[in-house]
Design a protein around this motif. Structure first.
Motif, mmCIF file in Angstrom:
data_model
loop_
_atom_site.group_PDB
_atom_site.id
_atom_site.type_symbol
_atom_site.label_atom_id
_atom_site.label_comp_id
_atom_site.label_asym_id
_atom_site.label_seq_id
_atom_site.Cartn_x
_atom_site.Cartn_y
_atom_site.Cartn_z
ATOM 1 N N HIS A 182 0.864 -1.177 0.000
ATOM 2 C CA HIS A 182 0.000 0.000 0.000
ATOM 3 C C HIS A 182 0.903 1.229 0.000
ATOM 4 O O HIS A 182 2.087 1.132 0.334
ATOM 5 N N TYR A 239 -7.888 0.895 -5.081
ATOM 6 C CA TYR A 239 -8.207 1.131 -3.684
ATOM 7 C C TYR A 239 -8.843 -0.144 -3.134
ATOM 8 O O TYR A 239 -9.802 -0.665 -3.718
ATOM 9 N N LEU A 240 -8.317 -0.650 -2.033
ATOM 10 C CA LEU A 240 -8.864 -1.863 -1.451
ATOM 11 C C LEU A 240 -10.262 -1.578 -0.894
ATOM 12 O O LEU A 240 -10.479 -0.564 -0.235
ATOM 13 N N THR A 247 -11.677 -0.524 3.202
ATOM 14 C CA THR A 247 -10.418 -0.081 3.798
ATOM 15 C C THR A 247 -10.364 1.439 3.734
ATOM 16 O O THR A 247 -10.704 2.028 2.706
ATOM 17 N N GLY A 287 -5.479 2.478 1.925
ATOM 18 C CA GLY A 287 -5.980 1.427 1.062
ATOM 19 C C GLY A 287 -5.609 1.485 -0.398
ATOM 20 O O GLY A 287 -6.120 0.692 -1.191
#
Length: 208
Positions: free
Chosen positions: A139, A189-190, A193, A198
């Motif tokens: 990240h 982007y996770l 998160t 993220g």
């Protein structure tokens, strides 16, 4: 901060690095590791279950924090590669492997934390065999200006609470500065998160 780093940080980091989104990222790259494998900053052993025992000859798990090593040993014992894991309680800046002895280096969610990341990547380059490669998932700094501003604002406190984790490092730029050529990279982007933590990138790199 000594007691916090010793007792609280290992538990918090282990939990944060094992969220469903983070585990999905690990599953994208770790199974591709083959031969003599180096894992940089194995933490609590979160990656161990993803290694393919038919591909891994030996797994050198490097981790400087005693609390994390204890957790990682327990995790390793529950996996199919348990008999192939060799633990090295040391920093990534001083790898105990010989030159050109590693086929695959696995780097997941750790470049954000290593103090001397240039030294660590220099060591990874040293131990990789000709034709060896890096599998990474990290990240880091977001491409969106509003998110990046918040990352810079929160980073000082974030680092103190999470064992030195940086929000504003760029993994691709770090690998390039460390003498690697990024062969493949994907970003997103996770989900589920916080956006400041993220923005993820993952892929493969080879010595330049």
């Amino acid at each position: 901060m000594g007691l916090w780093n010793r007792y609280a940080v290992p538990a918090i980091v282990s939990c944060a690095c094992a969220t469903k989104p983070a585990m999905r990222q690990r599953a994208k790259i770790v199974p591709a590791a083959a031969g003599e494998v180096l894992e940089l900053g194995c933490g609590s052993g979160t990656n161990f279950a993803f290694y393919d025992p038919s591909r891994v000859t030996r797994l050198h798990a490097v981790e400087p924090a005693p609390g994390m090593v204890t957790r990682a040993r327990a995790a390793a014992a529950q996996t199919a590669v348990a008999d192939r894991v060799r633990f090295h309680q040391t920093g990534a800046e001083n790898l105990p492997m010989e030159d050109a002895s590693i086929d695959t280096a696995v780097i997941t969610f750790v470049l954000c934390t290593i103090p001397d990341w240039r030294g660590a990547l220099r060591e990874v380059r040293r131990v990789l065999k000709p034709g060896g490669r890096v599998l990474f998932s990290e990240h880091g700094l977001a491409p969106d200006a509003d998110v990046a501003r918040r990352q810079h604002r929160f980073e000082p406190v974030w680092k103190r609470l999470l064992g030195g984790c940086h929000l504003t490092r760029s993994p691709a730029d770090m690998l390039a500065a460390g003498g690697f050529r990024v062969e493949r990279i994907e970003t997103m982007y996770l989900p589920s998160t916080p956006r400041i933590a993220g923005f993820a990138s993952w892929g493969t790199a080879v010595p330049a």
